[in-house]
Design a protein around this motif. Structure first.
Motif, PDB file in Angstrom:
ATOM      1  N   ALA A   1       0.838  -1.198   0.000  1.00  0.00           N
ATOM      2  CA  ALA A   1       0.000   0.000   0.000  1.00  0.00           C
ATOM      3  C   ALA A   1       0.872   1.247   0.000  1.00  0.00           C
ATOM      4  O   ALA A   1       1.911   1.307   0.665  1.00  0.00           O
ATOM      5  CB  ALA A   1      -0.916   0.001   1.217  1.00  0.00           C
TER       6      ALA A   1
ATOM      7  N   GLN B   1      -0.163  -0.055 -10.595  1.00  0.00           N
ATOM      8  CA  GLN B   1      -0.943   0.255  -9.407  1.00  0.00           C
ATOM      9  C   GLN B   1      -2.296  -0.441  -9.488  1.00  0.00           C
ATOM     10  O   GLN B   1      -2.839  -0.634 -10.581  1.00  0.00           O
ATOM     11  CB  GLN B   1      -1.142   1.759  -9.276  1.00  0.00           C
ATOM     12  N   ARG B   2      -2.822  -0.811  -8.332  1.00  0.00           N
ATOM     13  CA  ARG B   2      -4.173  -1.367  -8.276  1.00  0.00           C
ATOM     14  C   ARG B   2      -4.853  -0.810  -7.025  1.00  0.00           C
ATOM     15  O   ARG B   2      -4.205  -0.522  -6.033  1.00  0.00           O
ATOM     16  CB  ARG B   2      -4.162  -2.890  -8.281  1.00  0.00           C
ATOM     17  N   ARG B   3      -6.134  -0.646  -7.149  1.00  0.00           N
ATOM     18  CA  ARG B   3      -6.913  -0.092  -6.044  1.00  0.00           C
ATOM     19  C   ARG B   3      -7.783  -1.189  -5.452  1.00  0.00           C
ATOM     20  O   ARG B   3      -8.422  -1.941  -6.180  1.00  0.00           O
ATOM     21  CB  ARG B   3      -7.779   1.069  -6.534  1.00  0.00           C
ATOM     22  N   GLU B   4      -7.762  -1.274  -4.139  1.00  0.00           N
ATOM     23  CA  GLU B   4      -8.652  -2.167  -3.400  1.00  0.00           C
ATOM     24  C   GLU B   4      -9.409  -1.296  -2.421  1.00  0.00           C
ATOM     25  O   GLU B   4      -8.870  -0.896  -1.382  1.00  0.00           O
ATOM     26  CB  GLU B   4      -7.853  -3.255  -2.682  1.00  0.00           C
TER      27      GLU B   4
ATOM     28  N   ARG C   1     -10.368   1.814  -0.841  1.00  0.00           N
ATOM     29  CA  ARG C   1      -9.727   3.129  -0.741  1.00  0.00           C
ATOM     30  C   ARG C   1      -8.207   3.037  -0.715  1.00  0.00           C
ATOM     31  O   ARG C   1      -7.523   4.053  -0.622  1.00  0.00           O
ATOM     32  CB  ARG C   1     -10.221   3.846   0.514  1.00  0.00           C
TER      33      ARG C   1
ATOM     34  N   LEU D   1      -4.568   2.165  -2.299  1.00  0.00           N
ATOM     35  CA  LEU D   1      -3.834   2.064  -3.557  1.00  0.00           C
ATOM     36  C   LEU D   1      -2.555   1.262  -3.312  1.00  0.00           C
ATOM     37  O   LEU D   1      -1.767   1.600  -2.427  1.00  0.00           O
ATOM     38  CB  LEU D   1      -3.488   3.456  -4.082  1.00  0.00           C
TER      39      LEU D   1
ATOM     40  N   CYS E   1       0.976  -0.566  -4.947  1.00  0.00           N
ATOM     41  CA  CYS E   1       1.963  -0.526  -6.018  1.00  0.00           C
ATOM     42  C   CYS E   1       2.642  -1.883  -6.088  1.00  0.00           C
ATOM     43  O   CYS E   1       2.974  -2.469  -5.056  1.00  0.00           O
ATOM     44  CB  CYS E   1       3.017   0.548  -5.755  1.00  0.00           C
TER      45      CYS E   1
END
Length: 96
Positions: free
Chosen positions: A34, A64-67, A69, A71, A73
């Protein structure tokens, strides 16, 4: 691999802060880490961290991926290995 692509990757890794961020991401493995954790561990201001992460992403070294709220790397290991291979490909070729 194209020399311009390798040069951009090495340029991005040539900054001490970006290299530190990248090294931290490498340690995290395939699951990534994160952004908030990186910020806390490396004590980098949020706007500065965002700038450096953007540079690494534009060079294709990270994704990057968002889970929700959060983010995350993640290192693009294939790209990293390609850059390393580029540097090693002709090792000692003239020494024979």
């Amino acid at each position: 691999m194209d020399i311009d692509i390798v040069a951009k990757s090495l340029k991005e890794l040539g900054h001490p802060t970006r290299l530190g961020i990248f090294k931290r991401l490498v340690k995290a493995g395939e699951q990534g880490v994160a952004v908030g954790v990186v910020q806390k561990e490396l004590n980098v201001p949020g706007s500065t961290l965002s700038h450096h992460i953007s540079g690494l992403a534009s060079a294709g070294l990270i994704k990057q991926r968002r889970e929700g709220r959060i983010l995350f790397c993640v290192v693009e290991y294939e790209k990293l290995l390609s850059v390393i291979a580029f540097l090693q490909d002709e090792c000692c070729i003239d020494a024979q």
